[in-house]
Each structure stands twice: as C-alpha cells, then as structure tokens.
Design an enzyme around this catalytic site. Structure first.
Site, PDB file in Angstrom:
ATOM      1  N   GLU A 114      18.461  20.347  94.680  1.00 39.97           N
ATOM      2  CA  GLU A 114      18.901  21.456  95.570  1.00 39.97           C
ATOM      3  C   GLU A 114      17.731  22.341  95.988  1.00 39.97           C
ATOM      4  OE1 GLU A 114      20.358  20.627  92.647  1.00 39.97           O
ATOM      5  OE2 GLU A 114      21.903  19.454  93.629  1.00 39.97           O
ATOM      6  N   ASP A 120      18.445  13.533  91.243  1.00 45.96           N
ATOM      7  CA  ASP A 120      19.282  14.627  90.741  1.00 45.96           C
ATOM      8  C   ASP A 120      18.539  15.957  90.934  1.00 45.96           C
ATOM      9  OD1 ASP A 120      21.428  15.848  89.435  1.00 45.96           O
ATOM     10  OD2 ASP A 120      20.600  15.493  87.428  1.00 45.96           O
ATOM     11  N   ASP A 136      28.746  17.569  89.507  1.00 46.95           N
ATOM     12  CA  ASP A 136      29.386  17.752  88.197  1.00 46.95           C
ATOM     13  C   ASP A 136      30.821  18.261  88.310  1.00 46.95           C
ATOM     14  OD1 ASP A 136      26.932  16.968  87.312  1.00 46.95           O
ATOM     15  OD2 ASP A 136      26.272  18.978  86.757  1.00 46.95           O
TER      16      ASP A 136
END
Ligand code: MIG
Length: 852
Positions: free
Chosen positions: A438, A435, A513
């Site tokens: 980025e 997770d 999300d």
C-alpha cells in the site's frame, strides 16, 4: 517540478481578477504544517476562447480556468481542467500504453449561448457563461450534466490542492464499480467513498479505505449507463451521498480534475471501453486457474511436502502451494531461511514432479541491514524513497526498520525486476505474491509512509500524497516486467494486495485480510463482482476467511463460491493470532526436531473438517477443474472484448428493476448465472433469473423468472442460458495432467445462440502468433431440431481427440442424430428432471443435427 510545463496563453494574456483569499486557521491546516494558511476558491466564469491545441479542444475562461476536451473513442470524452491555464505534463499510470485513440471526426459548432462538440455517438455542450458541460446521446437524450461543475481551491502551502466537480444525476440512479468496496447491497449510492490504499486487517462493511484505489464507477439512470473514470492518483473522493438529491461530487486532494466520461449505453459497453483505456490482464498460465492452497505459513520444507502429499492422498486437485513471509531469512526479501529450506531448488523440482507450483511472497520493505545485499545495493544506487530533506525514509514493517524502493523510477523498476532472477529462473518459483505494498507501515496511526516522502514519478517529482495510490501498482509493474525479462517464454503470475486503476495489466488481486464469518462470505461475493467490473477480473478472496476460525459449512460454501472466482485460493492466518504489527528481529523459532511428514499441524485445508466435509470440499474443487475451459474462455473474452469475467446482476438487464439492487447473484462469462449460498443452513434458495430461459445445471430443468431451487450441501446453484454450449474437462488432480476428452453440455433453445470455447497451450506466448483455437459454437433449435455448428479459427489443436456431447432439454424424443453427414446411434439417459442425449465422437466436428 517545473519540467514540461507549457504555457496555455500564447495569444491572449489572461489576467485573472484579484480574489480576496480566506484564512484557514492553524487548527485546520494539515498537521505537518505549523502555520495558518489562506485559501482561494476558483470556479469557471465566461469562456473567452476556444482553440484546437495539444490534440484537444481547449476552452479558456476570463479568470484563467481552462478545459481541454478530447474524444479518445466516439463514445468516450476526456475532460481535463486547469485552474489557471497552466498545464502540467500529460501523464497517466492508468492508461494502457497500447491504447490507440479511435480515428473519427469531431464537429465543433457555436451558438450564442454555447459551443457544441459532436461525434457520431455523442453531442457535448459547453456553456459559454460558466463552462458547464452537458452530454446528449444520438437520440438526443441528456445523459450527463454538470450541476455546479468545476471548482478548485488553492492554499499557500499546498498550491492547487483540491479539485472538485459537482454533477447532477437522476434521483433514482444506481452506482457500481469502485473496486473492492466491502459494503453489502449492489448500488454504492448514498455514501461518501474515498480511495486511499490501506492495510486494513479484518476490514468490515463500513471500512472505506481498503487495499486498492480504483476511482472508476458506473452510473445507471433509466437503463442508460455511463462510466466515470477519475484518473487522479491523490486521495480521491466519490461522494454519492446526496445522489438522492440529484447530484454527486468527485473530488481529489490535489492534482488535476482529469476524468473520462464513458458512455454505454449498456453497462457491458462501458466496461469494454474502460478496458480499452486501461488494458486487461494478460492470459494466465493454466495452472494459475487451478486450486491454490495457502496459509501463514507453511514451513519448514517437510511441512510443505506433507501438504502436497495430503492433497494427492485425498485425491483433491491442487496446482499451487504458497510460501508466506516465513520462508525468508528474517523477512529479508529475495533470501531463504536455510534452516527450514536447505535446498529450495530441489524442493521445487520434487513438488513439480507431483504437479505443484510454488508461489512465494515478496514485500516492498527492504530490511535496514548493511550485511544484506539488496539493502546495500539499494542504498548505494539511491533507489529508496527519501524525505523532503534528503534522508532515506525508513519505517518499521516485518523485518524492523525498512527502506522502500521508489518504484516510480524506471531504473529502480529494472533493478527490482532483476532481483527475481534467482527465485524465478534458478530455483524455478512459478509466481509471486506482492504483499504490504500500500505500502503498509507498522505502529503509526495512518499506516503508511508520511506525505512528506518524495517520489521520482517518471521525472516529475512529487510527494507521497500523489504517489501513494500507485506505489503498489508500480511495484507490481516492476515485478511483472522483471518476470517477463527473465523468462520471456512464460506467462507471469503475480498476485498483489494493493493497486490502482489499470494495475490489472500487471497482477491479479486478492481482497486482503478478511474474516471467517458469513458476513465476510457475502462481502467476498460482492467484492469480487465489484473488482471484476472495475477492471480486475482476476480476483479472489481468502477462502474460509483469513482471521478467525471458519466452520465446516462456511468453508465449503466459500469454496463453492470461489469455483466462480478466477483466483481460487484458500488462505488463513494460521498460528498467528492477529495480523497486527508484531515483529521479531529473528524469524520465529521452529524446533529443529519437529518431525517430518503429516504430523505437522494443519488448519484450514480442504480435509480439515472430517470425512463428510472433506468429500464436499473435494466436490467443489473438482467442479472447478471441470469448468476450467469456461473460465479460460472467459479470460480470452475479457482480453479480446473487454467483457468482465464476473458481472453484477444489473449487467444482465439494465431495464429490469429487480436486478439493479441485487447483489448476490451474478453473471459468469457469457452464459452462466451463479446464485451462491451465502447463509448457513440454506436448503432452498429463491433465485430471480434475468430475461430469457435458464437451465438449472444440477437437474437440467428449464426455468424463467422467479424460482425456488433445492440446495444440497455439496452443490452451488447455477444456471446455464438456454441455447448455450458449456464446455467441461474431466476431473484432474492438477492442470498438467492431460485432458483426455472434452464434454460439451448443449442446451436446447427455440432460436439461436452463440458460445465460444478458447484453447491454446496454456503457457507461453505462441497464442499471439496464431497458436490458438477459437471454436465458435452456434446452435439453432426448434421443437423438432437442434443443430450445432462448430467453426474453428487458429492453428492450435487441443490434446483431446474425443468429445462427449450432452443434449439437454430437447422438447420431444430424438429420433435421428447426424454428425457431419453420418448417422449416429442415439443414447438417452435421464437426468433428475430431464432427458439427456449423449454422443461420443472424435473432435473436431463441423455440424451435428438432432431431429425429433
Ligand atoms: O501483516 O505475510 O494480507 O495474506 O498472510 C500481515 C503475512 C502480513 C498480510 C497479508 C496476509 C499474509 C500476512 N501479511
């Protein structure tokens, strides 16, 4: 920075004409600069030489601009420009290291106005006065043309910081791909897209920057398709805004204009070549294709156990349970919160005995804490990214201030991969979920590391501007390669949020999300189609929506859609009110005396919405388990032939205008046409079928063209191509339960059709040594006959010994059925609208003939 530079001009000295640069006022320079700047634009002028060098044809212009052209495949051209004839190292994270260029000849010829390069598939023309490119196919149709062509801009502070290409296109062009863009509608035309991996909680249809950067798109004009893969890791811009005026731009905020023109002519052929260049997913372990249950977060152990028990008590199939960040000790990666998980290994064994796999989250940010081994070691070894001034760059995420491993360094990747040892080997966690890669950073407006952070970039150091988009991908690579090293007998399962083109070689993706709304169900549908045709077939969304409260109807419709998403996972935000940047020094308190067992509060699980909806949710998940052989076979087709598992409607027929802008229905595998329900209260659904005849799965009725089907709450509409043979398994509670019997749904057709069934051990790598079974199921039919031949290749024998065969749509009454020369009794039952002949025989057979 100057490593590996080679000079282009070994014969002629090209001295570009002096250009008067223009001033960029201070107010328009990058915010981190405190000076005004100047810029110079350069466009190619007259071509003065062409030569064969570095495996490419290189064209040089008078003013220094140069272009190198290669044909890695007969139908694929690579074009690489340099503004000044200086070439940096030729390196790509996206390209599959196993890619082998095709061996073929290229013919160069020259006329007064132009050069021409030809392969057996394409003719490429280079204009002598301006370096402009045109490409023709074998039929001499113009398939590609530079409009203004190449342009580069430099400044003092950033060097050659902008490369741009302006291309012409037909006014009625359609654009597909670009990864996970969330806009509704099939074609991406009429908008300006950019690619910059961004943590985009509760994104919407107008969000441009999402979690992934996949600068690859398809252009379809008058039935002819090509792809453009712009292999540039800086922020890239694909400006399809003025396509209505007959052109589009691709540009990047740095780096090279380096791109691949991939000719089809069909969309599926473009996908095939793109997969050759960038690779495919590897075969997943079979459990990874089962149903997965996730939530932020299931803890402590007693709640995880309660969850597992509830699945089995409800007889709802499930293969995997996820542990979100709260399993860690204060969000320190590779640690456990021992209050909530006193003995993870024992827990894992107990769950495994019930048929569950565990997947745990890992984040890239390593908590700044001298007592934390991973941080200490990373600091000692210099494994974290630094600022331009040499300090370790630290930024706040869940655990507070964190350091970030530089995954662009091979040693750092090895170190990182080895950190999984305890989790993967000793504790026996089955897979990992990367997770925030980025990478996401809290509290700052731009949500990530600043540009002025340095990365090693395989020995060619660069700023974060260049490394940002591949940061997540290289984290995945480090994790994946670590898993391969630690347990070489296993097929790694890795799920990621951020990645770049080619990242499919390391991880499956979920779309991040999303929200619990009908619009987001539609977004989920189009995002997975786009991801799949952009290399990421192994994709899925948070079923039911991550943020917000789902409704029972929305939840089951989402589950039904996800039956046809290679990753089928429910996930929700749980008790966290927002996904925003809130962090605590300590993991949130859970009262010590919370009772064990099913008194824990649950939220978004298949049984959460009362008896009626539980039954419907169960039916959807059971359908998934029945269709596992279709899904697995589609994975094998992807690996072997580069055919995306989901394909948008246009892929079914590039010449049918009714399909080109249709974004709801899609092809799944070779022979299924899926028409998900994406609106509330639907009782009837209009479906437009691609050419040919299709059987409605639920009734056996044969249709073509535009049809209305009745939609019940517990069914997702889908159709099977006539002539197809669709394999199915019995319902199991998890994939480790044995498959007792195979079912083959055989759909009659006047004519021939080929289907495949792929089988192997579902784990390990023995399949690559021939331990696999590829069944080629060829059907041939007319009004009185149906003949099914089954040819097997490979040494694997599936565990099932029996096969149940359904013959659907036979035009008359069947009078005779012969299996491998032996006549069998005929049994007929009735589907809602059609007769259905059944047959139970041992597997494997070679030939079945029905006669009427
Ligand atoms: O800042 O780990 O997309 O799936 O549950 C939020 C907590 C961090 C974002 C992921 C989401 C996950 C959540 N994570």
């Amino acid at each position: 920075m100057e490593t590996n530079k080679e000079s282009a001009s070994d014969s002629t000295d090209i001295v570009p004409e002096a250009v008067q640069p223009s001033i960029i006022p201070f107010s328009e320079t990058n915010v981190s600069f405190r000076y005004e700047d100047v810029y110079e634009d350069r466009v190619p002028d007259e071509v003065i030489s062409v030569r064969w060098t570095a495996g490419a044809y290189e064209f040089q212009c008078q003013n220094g601009v140069a272009l190198r052209i290669q044909f890695p495949l007969q139908s694929v051209v690579r074009l690489r420009y340099s503004p000044d004839g200086v070439w940096g190292r030729d390196f790509s994270y996206a390209l599959d290291p196993n890619f082998k260029p095709e061996r073929h000849t290229i013919r160069l010829s020259e006329s007064e106005q132009e050069y021409s390069l030809s392969t057996d598939a394409l003719h490429l023309i280079v204009g002598k006065s301006d370096l402009r490119i045109r490409i023709f196919n074998q039929e001499d149709q113009l398939v590609y043309e530079d409009k203004e062509g190449y342009r580069a801009r430099r400044t003092i502070m950033e060097g050659w910081n902008k490369v741009l290409l302006n291309r012409s296109c037909q006014k009625k062009s359609y654009f597909y791909g670009l990864g996970d863009k969330a806009v509704l509608g099939a074609s991406l035309g009429g908008r300006n897209w950019s690619n910059w991996c961004t943590d985009s909680y509760a994104f919407g249809t107008d969000s441009d920057h999402l979690y992934r950067a996949i600068p690859f798109f398809y252009v379809l004009q008058q039935g002819l398709a090509h792809g453009v893969f712009f292999d540039n890791t800086f922020k890239t811009h694909i400006d399809l805004d003025h396509c209505a005026e007959g052109s589009y731009d691709i540009w990047a905020e740095g780096g090279e204009l380096n791109y691949y023109f991939i000719f089809g002519p069909s969309l599926t052929e473009v996908a095939g070549s793109y997969h050759l260049l960038t690779g495919t997913h590897s075969l997943p372990p079979s459990w990874a294709l089962g149903y997965h249950q996730c939530r932020w977060s299931y803890y402590p152990e007693a709640q995880v156990k309660a969850l597992a028990n509830l699945f089995r008590a409800h007889h709802i199939p499930c293969d995997a349970i996820y542990l979100d960040i709260d399993y860690m000790d204060g969000y320190r990666c590779f640690t456990w919160d021992s209050r909530h998980f006193p003995d993870p290994q024992r827990m894992r064994v107990e769950l495994e005995e019930m048929g569950f796999h565990l997947v745990t989250m890992i984040d890239p940010g390593i908590k700044e804490d001298n007592r934390y081994e991973v941080y200490r070691e990373g600091m000692e070894k210099g494994h974290f990214v630094k600022t331009t001034d040499g300090a370790v760059a630290k930024a706040p995420v869940w655990p507070g201030f964190c350091a970030f491993p530089d995954f662009t360094h091979p040693e750092v990747r090895t170190w990182w991969g080895n950190l999984y040892q305890d989790l993967y080997e000793r504790i026996g966690i089955s897979g990992f979920w990367n997770d925030m890669n980025e990478p996401a950073v809290f509290y700052v407006h731009h949500k990530t590391l600043p540009d002025a952070v340095l990365h090693y970039y395989e020995g060619d150091p660069c700023s974060h501007k260049k490394a940002h988009n591949i940061y997540g991908m290289q984290m995945n690579r480090a994790s994946y390669e670590g898993m391969e090293r630690i347990r070489p007998e296993k097929r790694p399962f890795l799920l990621t949020r951020a990645t770049y083109a080619g990242g499919q070689r390391y991880a499956a993706v979920w779309t991040g999300d999303n929200c619990a709304s009908w619009e987001h169900l539609q977004i989920a549908n189009i995002q997975c189609q786009r991801l799949s045709i952009s290399g990421f077939s192994f994709c899925g969304t948070d079923i039911g929506g991550f943020a917000g409260d789902t409704t029972p109807e929305l939840y089951v419709r989402w589950l039904q859609l996800a039956v046809f998403h290679p990753l089928m996972r429910t996930h929700s935000i749980g008790t966290h009110l927002t996904g925003d940047a809130i962090y605590n020094e300590e993991a949130p308190e859970v009262p010590e005396d919370k009772p064990a067992g099913d008194q824990y509060e649950f939220g978004q699980e298949p049984w959460s919405y009362g008896e009626k909806w539980t039954a419907i949710a169960k039916t959807a998940i059971e359908l998934r388990y029945c269709l596992l052989p279709v899904i697995y076979t589609a994975f094998w087709r992807l690996m072997v032939d580069g055919i995306p598992i989901l394909r948008s409607a246009a892929f079914a027929d590039e010449f049918d205008p009714k399909l080109l802008e249709q974004d709801r229905d899609f092809l799944f595998g070779d022979h299924l046409w899926v028409s998900p329900v994406i609106l509330p209260g639907v009782r009837r659904q209009m479906v437009y079928l691609p050419r040919g005849n299709w059987y409605y799965f639920w009734t056996g009725q044969l249709y073509h063209g535009e049809v209305f089907v009745t939609v019940t709450e517990d069914q997702i509409p889908f159709f099977v191509r006539e002539g197809a043979v669709m394999p199915a398994y019995p319902i199991r509670q998890h994939t480790a339960e044995p498959v007792e019997e195979l079912t083959l749904y055989c759909y009659h057709k006047h004519g021939q059709e080929v289907s495949f069934l792929y089988e192997d051990a579902g784990e390990g790598l023995a399949y690559s040594d021939g331990e696999q079974a590829i069944y080629r199921l060829e059907m041939e039919g007319d009004t009185h006959n149906y003949l099914l031949r089954c040819q097997k290749e490979g040494n694997w024998t599936p565990e099932y010994r029996k096969v149940k065969i359904y013959l659907i749509g036979f035009p008359t009454f069947v009078k005779k059925c012969v299996v491998d020369g032996v006549e069998m009794p005929i049994k007929e039952i009735r589907l809602k609208e059609k007769s259905l002949y059944t047959l139970h025989i041992p597997f494997e057979f070679k030939e079945i003939a029905w006669q009427g």
